[in-house]
Design a protein around this motif. Sequence first.
Motif: not given
Length: 312
Positions: A20, A22, A47, A259
């Motif tokens: 995951f 970023c 999200m 996301q």
Amino acid sequence: MSIAASLVVLRLSAAAVTGFVCLSCADYIEGGAWDGYEQTALVLGKMRLDRTPDGMPVSNLALADNFRRIAFGVEPGVLTAEAEPVIAPADSPPGRLRRWRRPVRWQITSLGKSAQGYVRAVQETTDRIAGATGHDIARSGPGEPANLAVLFLRPQDYAPAARALANQPAGDWLAQQVDRFGRATHTPCVGLFLHARRPAKMPSGTRVESDEILFGLALIRDGLPPRLARACVEEELAQAMGLPNDDPNVRPSVFNDDQEFALLTGHDEALLRILYDPRLAPGMTETEAMAIVPDIIADIDTDVIRGRRPQD
């Protein structure tokens, strides 16, 4: 309890890494330091918590193509780890279908203050995944070896966790993942699974089949803001079931690095249901599996995926 005392690991043969990511969050290093990332994501409408989002129809054809992308694609190695000779390279395309054959028994290691909340999140997520797949997934009982380890790590836990894993079969590779995760400032969590590269007989005498998943591991930073922590749990545990890729064209889904969604959607549960349909089997090539997938999708309640009927 020490990290070493709380880890129970099976013998392993091969690996695939998922994560995951970023890529713009290099300054968010530990736990609560990711508060700013979550707040920014919420302001941008990301999200989301809806599992059956309105206005995102998914045709049978699109669902089949999304399954192909996620089950047979590969996410770039988040931790860029080197592989041992007996381990499949972390960034090699799967090529074949990979899933669990034996029961999954999960165990949590968390020495922080939020341990009980993590147990609830993992229990609820594994219950949902078990419902979608029909696979036997449960928390490991007293004295029962775990084959899915979920580690919520504080900065001081990385070194002892790496040392504990180094003592296990294929442990040098696993320890390397923990060490690299501690230094990978761009991601709050990663997941990996280890699978049999070919049919083999384990030292215990147990036979394993080619591309059968043998062990799953999720590494999550302790102290993440609540929604991000839950997003990590849901995505990494789902990917550890045999869906290793993320793809920007797959929606509505957690298998997408934008996301947009924090929780497994009806679409994602359909992907899991397809993966564990008895008409498919570990080791199938993409061509073999995709010839069967349309028939599987025809038997799925796609009204749930399309939001026409509420999901349980």
